[in-house]
Write an enzyme that holds these catalytic residues in place. Structure first.
Site, PDB file in Angstrom:
ATOM      1  N   HIS A 179      31.379  59.557  61.425  1.00 26.51           N
ATOM      2  CA  HIS A 179      32.470  59.082  62.272  1.00 26.51           C
ATOM      3  C   HIS A 179      31.995  58.069  63.316  1.00 26.51           C
ATOM      4  O   HIS A 179      32.764  57.660  64.181  1.00 26.51           O
ATOM      5  CB  HIS A 179      33.157  60.263  62.966  1.00 26.51           C
ATOM      6  CG  HIS A 179      33.996  61.083  62.034  1.00 26.51           C
ATOM      7  ND1 HIS A 179      35.124  60.574  61.427  1.00 26.51           N
ATOM      8  CD2 HIS A 179      33.864  62.361  61.587  1.00 26.51           C
ATOM      9  CE1 HIS A 179      35.652  61.515  60.658  1.00 26.51           C
ATOM     10  NE2 HIS A 179      34.908  62.589  60.730  1.00 26.51           N
ATOM     11  N   TYR A 235      36.228  64.332  67.985  1.00 31.99           N
ATOM     12  CA  TYR A 235      35.839  65.333  66.993  1.00 31.99           C
ATOM     13  C   TYR A 235      35.183  66.547  67.630  1.00 31.99           C
ATOM     14  O   TYR A 235      35.208  67.636  67.051  1.00 31.99           O
ATOM     15  CB  TYR A 235      34.973  64.702  65.904  1.00 31.99           C
ATOM     16  CG  TYR A 235      35.843  64.058  64.848  1.00 31.99           C
ATOM     17  CD1 TYR A 235      36.479  64.836  63.892  1.00 31.99           C
ATOM     18  CD2 TYR A 235      36.092  62.695  64.860  1.00 31.99           C
ATOM     19  CE1 TYR A 235      37.328  64.273  62.957  1.00 31.99           C
ATOM     20  CE2 TYR A 235      36.935  62.115  63.929  1.00 31.99           C
ATOM     21  CZ  TYR A 235      37.554  62.916  62.973  1.00 31.99           C
ATOM     22  OH  TYR A 235      38.405  62.356  62.055  1.00 31.99           O
TER      23      TYR A 235
END
Length: 751
Positions: free
Chosen positions: A429, A274
């Site tokens: 996440h 990410y």
């Protein structure tokens, strides 16, 4: 009246007034391309090979799209579906067409952009919210505001490139009916998406800010930098992944999204996958701010962390350039992605012209068609490129660098690479895997981290979105190479609890390339239990290659069942223990990820050491672990309770130790020999280890003896478990022999 919160707005308004009085209006293009940059590019065309090649490729791509005609279909699909992919394709092509118009001065590209923008303007003003309802923040062109923000980040660049080509009336129409409503929708109308600290919001902030810079809209620019002041969101609101949208005292906006997720070392708390995704809006918007609002000094913000983070992210990759799959991560993502082309070029141009970045750009084989891409192309042409040096490194996590981190131990030219995670939760996440690790030889996974359970942009698999198995398997502790207590995940798999804690680095020492050690502790994953894991990457006599020594000490105030899994890639060669295989398969457990593991075999140790060897990518690997007579050795395979075949069928070995309070797991992972299917010869196919022995294990000290088959010498690693002071002198006796050393550990060769 408290004026503090108005200072940034007043500063920016003053800047605008000064520009007005000086008679200097904003030039276009000015975000990524600049007028001066365009002139330099045109002057160099034909003499900058990597830039010229990129230009030809982009031109062919855009020309082919122009020939096909413009299509802006009514949105209806998830990612991977036609309407989603068409609108995604459109914003990429619009941005590229804008660059081509500026560099080649060919009106057909400007006309194409104009026609498509007005087609979007005609549909957007009456466009309803996207019909797919899965997202916590639905977009209009796409199923989530995140993708709408992607669109605006790219399209704002195209608009900047054709700004002067359009008439004042045309610009007013686009801004009134398309750009301003678009920016308001993803921000004011969706604060749960926009006003938080998350990679989603970074895209939203950049989108609003970049179109604001093109339009000269001060309100949008301030909204981008500082967020929405009164967003109406309740404390504790969550997104679809269970991540907090708003927490007490947390700021919002682009600057907060730099300040909070990045550590001072440039590590991004969500993980490298990410970080890669967010680097595009971070650096593109930063570049635009640098060009249009230099007084913001954005590249100096937080001690220059944005530019620093590019080197950090490159270091979080294997020998093939693929990012280590920490937290939610799709395997195979690498620094060859478009986001990293952008990151490398911008970091080179606006940083200190690090020549090592040029070698990465050469590997990527392309550059941005803008000022920064030109700088990289010129550096390569002038022969300034140097190899990028990946070294052993520890990276802190948390805004202030005090929330654990990630350590990478490398030997030689990435002959062996150990990735050890002792970080914070990683926002929504994050995975529940404190003190987990993975191991690589060159680009080959030896012991793997599963990554995410998702097939990104593949419509057949849940519309390309996260699958339920991401929660039931990939995030659970048993999916990782770390300790599981009583078949429950760390923090019971609760985000609210995991987000409050992080592991603590005990010490890190990579000063000697032959013996590199990292050690960390975790006290909160299981209340009443402390884990202390020390990992060493060692190259010594008697071993063909470096090996990893893994020492995991567990102390608890109650008896527990401990499981320590090792997920290996490849074909089993042999074991030194007997095992039985069932006639029919059953799951190993019923919850917390165990329901997804088939129980394929059960073994019992035959001695003090148990060994498993396997073959992968032409190399032999052996796991040797010190075992007790009562230990259970479970062969497992992922894939149980997976009716839609969403999970990979990977294998693992779990060492299970029951009814135990305090214990220590000691293991060695080694690479040895090779096999060629062409010559059909196998070389050095057997382990080099005669035995490993836990010689001493007390509250204060742990000592492990390693005996190699081909060497008369033995090696001993001694750890000081409670005092890591580098100046502390230690004296202990082991089996009648005295050992003296200074510091938290000592590696000793014994004749």
């Amino acid at each position: 009246m408290n004026m503090t919160k108005y200072i940034p707005v007043l500063q920016s308004l003053l800047f605008v007034l000064l520009l007005s009085f000086s008679g200097h209006a904003q030039e276009h293009p000015s975000l990524i391309l600049t007028k001066a940059g365009v002139e330099k590019i045109r002057a160099e065309l034909g003499n900058i090979p990597i830039f010229d090649a990129t230009l030809e490729k982009v031109k062919a791509e855009v020309d082919a799209e122009i020939a096909l005609g413009i299509d802006t279909p009514l949105p209806k699909d998830y990612s991977g579906g036609y309407t989603h992919e068409r609108h995604k394709r459109n914003f990429f092509i619009l941005q590229k067409a804008g660059v081509l118009y500026q560099i080649l001065n060919d009106e057909k590209y400007a006309l194409y952009i104009k026609d498509m923008l007005f087609q979007y303007e005609g549909m957007y003003k009456d466009l309803p919210v996207h019909p797919q309802t899965r997202s916590y923040a639905r977009g209009k062109l796409f199923w989530q505001c995140l993708n709408d923000s992607n669109w605006l980040v790219y399209v704002s660049q195209a608009y900047d490139c054709v700004y002067d080509y359009l008439s004042k009336k045309e610009r007013k129409q686009l801004e009134k009916n398309l750009f301003r409503p678009f920016a308001d929708y993803i921000s004011i109308e969706n604060p749960q998406f926009y006003n938080r600290v998350h990679n989603h919001s970074t895209w939203g902030n950049a989108a609003v800010g970049m179109i604001g810079l093109v339009m000269g809209d001060e309100e949008l620019i301030q909204r981008a930098l500082y967020g929405i002041e009164d967003d109406g969101l309740p404390i504790g609101a969550k997104d679809n992944d269970g991540g907090f949208i708003k927490v007490e005292g947390q700021k919002a906006g682009f600057l907060a999204n730099i300040d909070e997720p990045f550590s001072p070392d440039g590590y991004y708390t969500e993980g490298p996958y990410y970080q890669r995704y967010a680097m595009y809006p971070f650096l593109i918007f930063a570049e635009a701010l640098h060009n249009v609002r230099p007084q913001q000094k954005i590249f100096e913000h937080k001690d220059g962390v944005l530019l620093k983070s590019v080197n950090t992210l490159l270091s979080l990759s294997d020998a093939d350039g693929e990012f280590f799959p920490l937290n939610d991560a799709q395997k195979g993502m690498s620094y060859h992605s478009r986001e990293l082309v952008t990151a490398v070029d911008i970091a080179y141009h606006y940083g200190n012209h690090n020549p090592q970045l040029l070698s990465i750009a050469e590997e990527q084989g392309q550059v941005l068609l803008d000022d920064s891409g030109l700088a990289v192309a010129l550096g390569i042409r002038e022969g300034k490129s140097e190899d990028f040096q990946k070294k052993s490194i520890k990276l802190s996590d948390g805004a202030n660098g005090d929330q654990g981190g990630v350590a990478i131990l490398r030997y030689g030219n990435e002959a062996m690479t150990l990735v050890y995670k002792y970080a914070a939760q990683g926002l929504s996440h994050g995975h529940y895997d404190k003190l987990s690790f993975s191991l690589y030889e060159k680009g080959t996974e030896i012991l793997q981290d599963y990554g995410l359970a998702r097939f990104v942009n593949i419509e057949q698999k849940g519309g390309g979105n996260y699958l339920k198995e991401n929660t039931t398997w990939a995030k659970q502790t048993i999916a990782h190479n770390t300790l599981v207590q009583n078949e429950t995940s760390h923090f019971e798999g609760k985000y609210e609890v995991g987000s409050q804690h992080h592991s603590e680095l005990y010490f890190f020492d990579a000063s000697n390339p032959e013996v590199q050690v990292v050690s960390a502790k975790e006290q909160n994953a299981y209340p009443g239990t402390e884990m202390h894991r020390t990992m060493a990457l060692i190259k010594t006599d008697g071993f063909e290659k470096p090996f990893v020594l893994d020492i995991l000490r567990v102390g608890s105030n109650a008896a527990n069942q401990y499981d320590l899994p090792f997920y290996f890639k490849g074909q089993v060669m042999q074991t030194n223990f007997d095992f039985t295989t069932p006639k029919s398969l059953e799951p190993l457990g019923s919850d917390n990820g165990y329901q997804h593991l088939w129980s394929e075999g059960l073994g019992q140790p035959k001695g003090d050491n148990s060994q498993l060897s396997w073959l992968e990518n032409g190399r032999f690997y052996t796991l040797t672990t010190a075992t007790n007579n009562d230990d259970e050795l479970h062969f497992v395979r992922i894939g149980a309770n997976d009716p839609e075949f969403n999970l990979r069928r990977d294998a693992g070995l779990i060492i299970r130790r029951k009814n135990t309070k305090n214990t220590t797991f000691v293991s060695i992972l080694e690479s040895h020999g090779h096999y060629s299917p062409v010559s059909e010869f196998s070389v050095n196919a057997n382990s080099s280890i005669s035995k490993i022995e836990l010689m001493l294990d007390t509250k204060e000290y742990t000592a492990v003896l390693i005996d190699a088959k081909s060497n008369t010498e033995q090696t001993l690693l001694i750890l000081a478990n409670e005092n890591k002071n580098v100046n502390k002198e230690h004296i202990i006796e082991i089996k009648g022999k005295e050992y003296r050393w200074t510091g938290p550990y000592q590696f000793i060769k014994i004749n």
